[in-house]
Scaffold this motif. Structure first.
Motif, PDB file in Angstrom:
ATOM      1  N   PHE A   1      10.085   0.083   3.675  1.00 42.13           N
ATOM      2  CA  PHE A   1       8.989   1.016   3.453  1.00 42.13           C
ATOM      3  C   PHE A   1       9.479   2.279   2.762  1.00 42.13           C
ATOM      4  CE2 PHE A   1       6.260  -1.443   6.292  1.00 42.13           C
ATOM      5  CZ  PHE A   1       4.996  -1.178   5.795  1.00 42.13           C
ATOM      6  N   ALA A   2      10.594   2.829   3.237  1.00 43.11           N
ATOM      7  CA  ALA A   2      11.118   4.069   2.654  1.00 43.11           C
ATOM      8  C   ALA A   2      11.482   3.873   1.181  1.00 43.11           C
ATOM      9  CB  ALA A   2      12.329   4.546   3.452  1.00 43.11           C
ATOM     10  N   ALA A   3      12.127   2.739   0.883  1.00 39.48           N
ATOM     11  CA  ALA A   3      12.537   2.478  -0.500  1.00 39.48           C
ATOM     12  C   ALA A   3      11.330   2.290  -1.408  1.00 39.48           C
ATOM     13  CB  ALA A   3      13.434   1.240  -0.550  1.00 39.48           C
ATOM     14  N   ARG A   4      10.299   1.602  -0.922  1.00 41.95           N
ATOM     15  CA  ARG A   4       9.113   1.379  -1.753  1.00 41.95           C
ATOM     16  C   ARG A   4       8.313   2.666  -1.951  1.00 41.95           C
ATOM     17  NH1 ARG A   4       9.458  -1.842  -5.360  1.00 41.95           N
ATOM     18  NH2 ARG A   4       7.239  -2.290  -5.504  1.00 41.95           N
ATOM     19  N   ILE A   5       8.309   3.547  -0.950  1.00 45.87           N
ATOM     20  CA  ILE A   5       7.640   4.836  -1.119  1.00 45.87           C
ATOM     21  C   ILE A   5       8.335   5.650  -2.207  1.00 45.87           C
ATOM     22  CG2 ILE A   5       7.214   7.067   0.007  1.00 45.87           C
ATOM     23  CD1 ILE A   5       6.686   5.464   2.595  1.00 45.87           C
ATOM     24  N   LEU A   6       9.667   5.664  -2.173  1.00 47.85           N
ATOM     25  CA  LEU A   6      10.424   6.377  -3.199  1.00 47.85           C
ATOM     26  C   LEU A   6      10.156   5.774  -4.584  1.00 47.85           C
ATOM     27  CD1 LEU A   6      12.503   8.596  -3.764  1.00 47.85           C
ATOM     28  CD2 LEU A   6      14.296   6.874  -3.454  1.00 47.85           C
ATOM     29  N   ALA A   7      10.124   4.445  -4.652  1.00 49.93           N
ATOM     30  CA  ALA A   7       9.836   3.782  -5.932  1.00 49.93           C
ATOM     31  C   ALA A   7       8.423   4.105  -6.406  1.00 49.93           C
ATOM     32  CB  ALA A   7      10.012   2.270  -5.780  1.00 49.93           C
ATOM     33  N   GLY A   8       7.480   4.199  -5.477  1.00 48.26           N
ATOM     34  CA  GLY A   8       6.103   4.545  -5.848  1.00 48.26           C
ATOM     35  C   GLY A   8       5.987   5.960  -6.387  1.00 48.26           C
ATOM     36  N   LEU A   9       6.733   6.894  -5.791  1.00 49.08           N
ATOM     37  CA  LEU A   9       6.749   8.259  -6.308  1.00 49.08           C
ATOM     38  C   LEU A   9       7.258   8.284  -7.746  1.00 49.08           C
ATOM     39  CD1 LEU A   9       8.138  10.174  -3.193  1.00 49.08           C
ATOM     40  CD2 LEU A   9       5.796  10.249  -4.073  1.00 49.08           C
TER      41      LEU A   9
ATOM     42  N   ALA B   1       0.820  -1.210   0.000  1.00 47.60           N
ATOM     43  CA  ALA B   1       0.000   0.000   0.000  1.00 47.60           C
ATOM     44  C   ALA B   1       0.852   1.257   0.000  1.00 47.60           C
ATOM     45  CB  ALA B   1      -0.936  -0.003   1.205  1.00 47.60           C
ATOM     46  N   SER B   2       2.023   1.218   0.653  1.00 45.47           N
ATOM     47  CA  SER B   2       2.879   2.404   0.690  1.00 45.47           C
ATOM     48  C   SER B   2       3.335   2.783  -0.714  1.00 45.47           C
ATOM     49  CB  SER B   2       4.089   2.152   1.597  1.00 45.47           C
ATOM     50  OG  SER B   2       4.951   1.156   1.053  1.00 45.47           O
ATOM     51  N   PHE B   3       3.629   1.788  -1.530  1.00 51.07           N
ATOM     52  CA  PHE B   3       4.006   2.032  -2.927  1.00 51.07           C
ATOM     53  C   PHE B   3       2.839   2.660  -3.681  1.00 51.07           C
ATOM     54  CE2 PHE B   3       4.232   0.757  -7.358  1.00 51.07           C
ATOM     55  CZ  PHE B   3       5.565   0.955  -7.697  1.00 51.07           C
ATOM     56  N   ALA B   4       1.641   2.091  -3.515  1.00 48.82           N
ATOM     57  CA  ALA B   4       0.467   2.597  -4.225  1.00 48.82           C
ATOM     58  C   ALA B   4       0.091   3.998  -3.753  1.00 48.82           C
ATOM     59  CB  ALA B   4      -0.706   1.637  -4.028  1.00 48.82           C
ATOM     60  N   LEU B   5       0.238   4.280  -2.451  1.00 53.98           N
ATOM     61  CA  LEU B   5      -0.067   5.611  -1.931  1.00 53.98           C
ATOM     62  C   LEU B   5       0.866   6.650  -2.539  1.00 53.98           C
ATOM     63  CD1 LEU B   5      -1.636   7.455  -0.035  1.00 53.98           C
ATOM     64  CD2 LEU B   5      -0.018   6.844   1.783  1.00 53.98           C
ATOM     65  N   ALA B   6       2.134   6.291  -2.642  1.00 53.77           N
ATOM     66  CA  ALA B   6       3.090   7.211  -3.258  1.00 53.77           C
ATOM     67  C   ALA B   6       2.738   7.451  -4.719  1.00 53.77           C
ATOM     68  CB  ALA B   6       4.513   6.647  -3.128  1.00 53.77           C
ATOM     69  N   MET B   7       2.293   6.412  -5.424  1.00 54.98           N
ATOM     70  CA  MET B   7       1.840   6.579  -6.808  1.00 54.98           C
ATOM     71  C   MET B   7       0.647   7.526  -6.878  1.00 54.98           C
ATOM     72  SD  MET B   7       2.048   2.936  -8.854  1.00 54.98           S
ATOM     73  CE  MET B   7       1.354   3.728 -10.314  1.00 54.98           C
ATOM     74  N   PHE B   8      -0.269   7.387  -5.921  1.00 52.16           N
ATOM     75  CA  PHE B   8      -1.451   8.253  -5.883  1.00 52.16           C
ATOM     76  C   PHE B   8      -1.042   9.717  -5.762  1.00 52.16           C
ATOM     77  CE2 PHE B   8      -4.296  10.536  -2.888  1.00 52.16           C
ATOM     78  CZ  PHE B   8      -5.343  10.770  -3.758  1.00 52.16           C
TER      79      PHE B   8
END
Length: 399
Positions: free
Chosen positions: A92-100, A42-49
């Motif tokens: 989590f931090a890495a996946r958030i960056l990847a989602g952005l 979800a953290s990845f998808a939230l960053a994409m959002f």
């Protein structure tokens, strides 16, 4: 166009590589719960959002190519960070960056919409989906087959290879020519309109229902994305490699639909009709999965065959409806706000994915796969009602 599709393929290899190994690296190795696992997704998808409408808006102002190039470089760095992470916080931090970085989906769609005629957009959005599906063929297979290679964490080798692919995509994007917006901007208001005002304008237009539809589609499909790997692990005793091969089959289904089937279906039924067909198949596949997890779908006989049947219905449904929604949005939106419109609708899709992933873990822990897939089925029924209310695209009015 081939170079752009190749960029998309390489970009999604890195996303797909995580899917088959996630329950094993987060649940088994780190001892975290299924809720934490789905929260990581979800953290990845939230960053994409967050990133999708912003990157789409930026691409309308400063050009598609520059936004795409920077996002691909950031994505490569995020994959390297994740590869060397063995603590959940860093993951989590890495996946958030990847989602952005992955918020460039709307930008890529806008590049395609800039370059093709309105009546051909469904075809090329289908090819885009096929490139994504092909990435999901290679990604999960890569994640499963390379998991644990080299003695590092289970996810290290797959994500180092995914980072290499992302760097190649970055190099290819550097060679792309900038796409120009077909119609010149005639009013300074279109230049100075704040981002939030433009989002508001989109959501008070006929695109609003499309945004809601995309939200529901991804909310429903997120139950598959999150709970499917857990279902394979707990019900069929699959390991990371077996899971990778089954997700490879998922990717093959998506490629077959979006590279070949979708264009004649759209020509016959139109974008909205194709969306409806896809939604019906998606709901049918989810309902099959509910019955299967309750041993009510042909009992316990041939569980793998049952899984493949339900999976095929889900994949065909999503593969038909997703690019058809995008093509319809591109035909309704004005060319000068194409990136922002597609980015905003994609953002709502990411928000639906976020919510779906957040609730999938607790639902699975509460009652098993049939809880999460039942919720997905209910959302899909609601989505079908929304589809009947969607505005029909008028390509001639766009160009």
């Amino acid at each position: 166009m081939f170079a752009l599709l190749l960029v998309v393929f390489i970009n999604f290899v890195g996303i797909g590589a995580l899917i088959p190994i996630l329950p094993y690296t987060v649940v088994d190795t780190l001892g975290q719960s299924a809720t934490v696992m789905t929260a990581l997704l979800a953290s990845f998808a939230l960053a994409m959002f967050v990133a999708n409408p912003i990157l789409g808006w930026l691409s309308d102002r400063i050009g598609r190519r520059s936004v795409l190039v920077v996002s691909l470089l950031v994505g490569a760095l995020a994959h390297i960070w994740f590869a060397f992470s063995n603590e959940i916080f860093h993951m989590f931090a890495a996946r958030i960056l990847a989602g952005l970085a992955a918020g460039n989906t709307g930008v890529i769609q806008a590049i395609i919409a800039d370059r093709v005629k309105a009546e051909e957009r469904a075809k090329y959005m289908g090819l885009l989906g096929a490139a994504i599906g092909t990435g999901f063929v290679a990604g999960p297979a890569l994640g499963g087959l390379l998991s644990g290679l080299g003695g590092g964490p289970l996810h290290q080798a797959p994500f180092l290879v995914a980072a290499i692919f992302s760097i190649i995509a970055f190099g290819l994007a550097l060679r792309l020519s900038e796409t120009s917006i077909a119609a010149p901007i005639k009013s300074t208001d279109q230049i100075t309109t704040p981002l939030m005002r433009r989002i508001h304008d989109i959501l008070t237009s006929p695109l609003a229902l499309y945004a809601i539809a995309y939200f529901c589609l991804n909310l429903a499909f997120a139950q598959v994305e999150a709970s499917f790997v857990l279902l394979l692990k707990d019900y069929l005793d699959f390991d990371a490699r077996a899971t990778g091969w089954l997700f490879t089959y998922v990717g093959v289904c998506i490629v077959l639909v979006q590279a070949g089937l979708i264009n004649p279906v759209v020509r016959k039924f139109g974008e909205v009709g194709t969306i409806a067909i896809g939604v019906i198949l998606l709901g049918t596949g989810q309902a099959m999965t509910v019955l299967m997890s309750l041993d009510m779908f042909f009992g316990n006989a041939f569980p793998l065959a049952q899984m493949l049947l339900a999976t095929t219905a889900v994949c065909f449904g999503y593969a038909l409806s997703n690019p058809s929604l995008t093509a319809a949005v591109s035909n309704i939106a004005g060319r000068n706000v194409m990136g922002g419109s597609l980015g905003t609708v994609q953002g709502f899709g990411s928000l639906g994915q976020v919510l779906g992933l957040i609730i999938a873990g607790p639902l699975y822990e509460l009652g098993g796969a049939h809880y999460s897939f039942s919720v997905g089925t209910i959302v899909t029924v609601f989505l079908l009602i929304i589809v009947t209310k969607l505005a029909r695209p008028k390509p001639s009015a766009v160009n």
